[in-house]
Each structure stands twice: as structure tokens, then as C-alpha cells.
Scaffold this active site. Structure first.
Site, PDB file in Angstrom:
ATOM      1  N   CYS A 107      14.582  76.458  16.091  1.00 18.39           N
ATOM      2  CA  CYS A 107      14.662  77.709  16.931  1.00 18.39           C
ATOM      3  C   CYS A 107      15.041  78.956  16.210  1.00 18.39           C
ATOM      4  CB  CYS A 107      15.662  77.353  17.802  1.00 18.39           C
ATOM      5  SG  CYS A 107      17.152  76.993  17.246  1.00 18.39           S
ATOM      6  N   GLU A 163       6.333  81.862  19.581  1.00 15.46           N
ATOM      7  CA  GLU A 163       6.956  80.881  18.805  1.00 15.46           C
ATOM      8  C   GLU A 163       6.258  79.644  18.331  1.00 15.46           C
ATOM      9  OE1 GLU A 163      10.252  78.595  20.508  1.00 15.46           O
ATOM     10  OE2 GLU A 163      11.142  78.890  18.709  1.00 15.46           O
ATOM     11  N   GLU A 219      19.637  78.070  25.515  1.00 14.21           N
ATOM     12  CA  GLU A 219      19.644  78.301  23.988  1.00 14.21           C
ATOM     13  C   GLU A 219      17.852  78.105  23.737  1.00 14.21           C
ATOM     14  OE1 GLU A 219      18.729  78.590  20.825  1.00 14.21           O
ATOM     15  OE2 GLU A 219      19.697  76.517  20.026  1.00 14.21           O
TER      16      GLU A 219
END
Ligand code: ADP
Length: 489
Positions: free
Chosen positions: A296, A393, A262
Site C-alpha cells: 500500500c 493505484e 487503511e
């Protein structure tokens, strides 16, 4: 307890001597190495955790392997009872756990409290699966045969979790693992191990058999890597950065262990002109500023239909400027500090890159001087698709807003990323909203403020956001192997 006493209790817990939880006992590390735990709100050391190494991991995997035959043969209802008992213990200690989490991670204690509640709910949801995992009967092509499948627990799982929601992440890993009948070695993040250590105390208290759940603290490159390399581990369940996740692939090849990943995201929030604009602006802002953007699924790109761009951006900027940034232990704080000085500098580096590549800061953009690792919620406009702030990110409170003309362009922009974890769509028109939801490449699409996470809802990434799904039935089945049994009649 009042919050001052809770704060003192959290400080006292953090300051204790901490060891690994292996085979139902607290065991000192094989080496004397320690890692400082730092309160990100003040930058001061609040305690030390043991720096686990390969030997500690070896002991923990041995304990988990020894516990596996009995645990996997334990009836689902009995396993579920223990999971419910742990959920109850979490809730009985909710405010103490929340304060400890806030101290160690920096997040507002109130939000940490929601994390504890979510963790308890996750255990209760997954407990329901413990007695309900079943295979299916199979109609064979071969004549005179009958076949069926059974689901067997995969074995010892190595669970590696990040620092952004330490307790909730740890429990979200443990719950389906236990429901599937596996045993586990949990490696919390070295920056935030305190709540996992407190969790281990509760695990011992409620009476899980020794070795079913083990906790080894330490650095990712040492304890984490040892777990990934260990031939006795059948599966690694990992949540963390995409770069680290990619690195685990090679290590897992050693015994072809299963791997669920993940990873990161660059999630779009798409706001159409016909949306409830006030709700959309609030949703867009909080989706990226909540937990200081260390999420996230953070909506780090906001795509706004051109006719309402100025109106929506004004509302997002106003919200960014109004957010109360402060100590996680202050009652009115909305967002706390970033996790570390190093991470804050990294986030600031992205802000500098955005500026130097030609994007414009409308709000924030600065770190707060003084104690702790605080940063202002930051809004960029005029970012180009190739800018780093649009592609990478950031994992901080930084959003880039871009206009689009029609749905087709919005979807192309939303999908213009190597990630595919999550997306939000805002429109009052069901065809527009669902049409976009179906065309955006993401594991989760939230429409008009729909929840991003629920123990019942599969969660995971398309593309480079990961492998596999957590939560829901899929999330439990991920810790099983399917075995086919065929009988010649
Ligand atoms: P971040 O960069 O956000 O800290 P990481 O992906 O590095 O995220 O960390 C997530 C978790 O993975 C942490 O528990 C960390 O200790 C662990 N980790 C980091 N590197 C490795 C590695 N090489 N092997 C196993 N675990 C690791």
C-alpha cells in the site's frame, strides 16, 4: 528443518481440510462451500478453505461476544503474557510459517520470514500497552466537581485483512485489539488464508480463552460483508482497496459501528539533486518493486530533480533489469509473482494504458510466459500528471518517473493525488528534507531511507488513503471508547 522438508510440510498443511476457528474450536462451515487456494508461483491449487457465510460469522460474533466480559476484565499483565506467548510461538514456528506464506502468497520465503518476525515484535510492543491504558483527570468548568476519563474496550472487533502481507497484517490487527481488551473475528483474504489458519492453531496452543480470537475464512462479499453488517460488531478494522473501503461505509451505518480504514496510495518518492543518489535510486526502486509492488505504501511515482534525472533514472532502470524475479521458494529470489492471474492482467492493463496515453517504457513492461503470474519490474518516463499510471493505484511493480525543477514544484506534484498514505524524501540538506516532509500530505514521510513501518510509529492515511491510525499509542486507543465520569463534590 531444511527448506525441502519445510516446503513439503507447507504443502501438507495447505492440503489439509480447513475449517473456521470459532469459540476455540475448529468448526465446519454452515455451507459446504470451498474456495481454492492457488500458489501464484505455479498457478496450481494447493488446498481449499471454507467459504464462510453469514451464519458462520454469526456464530463467531456470538463466541466473541460471550468471551468479551471476561477478557475485558482480565488484567493487562495476564493479557500481555498470552500475547508474549503467541509471539514466542510465532518465532518457534517462524520458518514453517514463512514457507507456508511464500507458498500461498508467492512472496520470497526470506521476506515472509521478516513478516513473521515483525508480527512477533508487534505483539510484544502492543503487549506493553495492555496494562498501561489510562484516562486523565479533568479540570471542570462547573464548580464543585471533579471528573476523570477512563478507557474502555470498544467490544467485538471485525478485522478484515488483505492478501499482500497476510500474516503480518492479521497480527498487526490482533495485537492492539487484544491489548485494548477487545475480542475479535478475523477474516483473512480469500486468496491467502493459510497463515491465518496456522496462526489460529498457535492461538489455541498458547491458551487464549475460547472466543477471544476467532477466524472465519471466506469471500469478501459474503463473509466479509456479513461481518461488516453484523449488529454485534462494535468496530471494523479494515485494510484493503479504497474502492472496497468506501463500500464499507454504507454497511457500517446500520449500527453506526466504528470503522478504521487503511486503504490505497499513490506514494511519491522525491529525490533532490543533493541526495545520496545511489542510495536514493536503490530506495526508490525497492520501494516500488518490493513484494512486486503489492504494497500500500509503494513509491509508485518517482519525482527527480531535473539536473540529476538522467543519472538517477539510469540507476533505477539498471536495478529494475537486475532484479531476480522468480519462485518465492528459491533462495535467491528478490521478488515473486503477482497474487493471481486476474491481478496480473489488471497490472498489465495499466502498462498498456501508460503506453497508449503516451508514456514510454524504459524497462520491463511484460509478463513472463509460462507457469505462475510473474511480471517484469517496469519503469515509465514521460508520463503526464493526467495519465492513469500517475493517478491510480496499480499495486504492481510499475513506477513512473517525472522531473521537477524546484522544491515548490516537487511538493505540488507530490500532493497532486487523491491519496495521502506515504512519501519518501531524499536530500542531504536538512531544511530541504524536513521542509518537504512537512508540506507533503501523507501519513508517513520517510526521509533518506527511514523505515516506513514500526509498531511504535502511527501509520495511516491522509485524504482517500483512509481513516484512523494503526500502531503506537494511537493504534491501541483506536479500540477503546473514552468515558467521562463526573462527581459532584
Ligand atoms: P483487493 O482488491 O486488493 O483484493 P479488497 O479491498 O477487495 O482488496 O480486499 C481486502 C479484504 O477485504 C479481503 O479480506 C476481502 O475479502 C475483503 N472484502 C472485500 N470485499 C468486501 C466487502 N464487501 N465487505 C467486507 N470485506 C470485503
Amino acid at each position: 528443518m531444511d527448506s525441502n522438508l519445510e516446503f513439503d510440510a507447507a504443502r501438507a498443511f495447505a492440503g489439509q481440510e480447513h475449517n473456521h476457528f470459532i469459540g476455540g474450536e475448529w468448526q465446519p462451515g454452515a455451507s459446504a462451500g470451498k474456495i481454492d487456494s492457488i500458489d501464484p508461483g505455479s498457478g496450481t491449487v494447493i488446498g481449499q478453505i471454507a467459504a464462510g457465510n453469514a451464519e458462520d460469522v454469526d456464530h463467531a460474533v456470538d463466541a466473541a461476544r460471550a468471551a468479551f466480559p471476561a477478557w475485558s476484565a482480565t488484567g493487562g499483565i495476564q493479557r500481555a503474557k498470552l500475547m508474549w506467548a503467541l509471539a514466542d510461538a510465532l518465532m518457534a514456528n517462524a520458518s514453517a510459517l514463512a514457507m507456508l506464506e511464500s507458498l500461498d502468497n508467492g512472496m520470497p520465503a526470506r521476506m515472509a520470514g521478516f513478516g513473521v518476525m515483525g508480527a512477533a515484535e508487534n505483539l510484544r510492543y502492543n503487549a506493553g500497552w495492555a496494562g498501561k491504558l489510562a484516562g486523565e483527570t479533568v479540570s471542570m468548568s462547573a464548580p464543585d466537581h471533579q471528573a476523570f476519563t477512563i478507557r474502555e474496550p470498544v467490544g467485538v472487533v471485525g478485522a478484515i485483512v488483505p492478501w499482500n502481507f497476510p500474516l503480518a497484517m492479521a497480527v498487526a490487527k490482533l495485537a492492539p485489539i487484544l491489548a485494548a481488551g477487545c475480542t475479535v473475528v478475523l477474516k483473512p483474504a480469500e486468496l491467502t488464508s493459510m497463515s491465518a489458519l496456522k496462526l489460529a492453531e498457535l492461538i489455541a496452543e498458547v491458551g487464549f480463552p475460547a472466543g477471544v480470537i476467532n477466524v472465519v475464512t471466506g469471500h469478501g462479499a459474503e463473509a466479509g460483508q456479513a461481518l461488516v453488517d453484523h449488529p454485534g460488531v462494535a468496530k471494523i478494522a479494515f485494510t484493503g482497496s479504497t474502492a472496497t473501503g468506501k463500500g464499507l461505509l454504507a454497511s457500517a451505518a446500520g449500527n453506526l459501528k466504528r470503522l478504521s480504514l487503511e486503504l490505497g496510495g499513490k506514494s511519491p518518492t522525491v529525490i533532490f539533486a543533493d541526495a545520496n543518489l545511489a542510495a536514493a535510486a536503490e530506495g526508490a526502486a525497492m520501494s516500488v518493486f518490493m513484494n512486486s509492488g503489492q504494497v500500500c505504501v509503494a513509491g509508485s511515482r518517482v519525482l527527480i530533480q531535473r539536473s540529476v534525472f538522467d543519472q538517477v533514472i539510469e540507476a533505477i532502470v539498471a536495478r529494475a533489469r537486475a532484479i531476480r524475479v522468480g519462485s518465492g521458494q528459491a533462495p535467491d529470489t528478490e521478488i515473486g509473482p503477482l497474487i493471481s492471474g486476474q491481478h496480473r492482467d489488471r497490472v498489465l492493463g495499466y502498462v498498456e494504458a501508460g503506453r497508449s496515453e503516451g508514456a514510454e517504457v524504459l524497462a520491463g513492461g511484460k509478463v513472463r510466459q509460462g507457469e505462475g503470474f510473474f511480471m517484469e519490474p517496469t519503469v515509465f518516463v514521460n508520463a503526464r500528471p493526467e495519465h492513469r499510471i500517475m493517478r491510480e493505484e496499480i499495486f504492481g511493480p510499475v513506477v513512473a518517473a517525472v522531473p521537477f525543477d524546484d522544491a515548490e514544484e516537487a511538493i505540488a506534484m507530490a500532493n497532486d493525488t487523491e491519496y495521502g498514505l506515504s512519501a519518501s524524501v531524499w536530500s542531504r540538506e536538512i531544511g530541504t528534507a524536513l521542509g518537504a516532509a512537512r508540506k507533503i500530505d501523507a501519513g508517513t514521510v520517510r526521509v533518506n531511507g527511514g523505515a516506513g513501518l514500526d509498531p511504535a510509529m502511527p501509520f495511516g492515511g491522509f485524504k482517500q488513503s483512509g481513516w484512523g491510525r494503526e500502531n503506537g499509542r494511537e493504534g491501541v486507543l483506536a479500540f477503546t471508547e473514552t468515558k467521562s465520569i463526573s462527581i459532584k463534590l
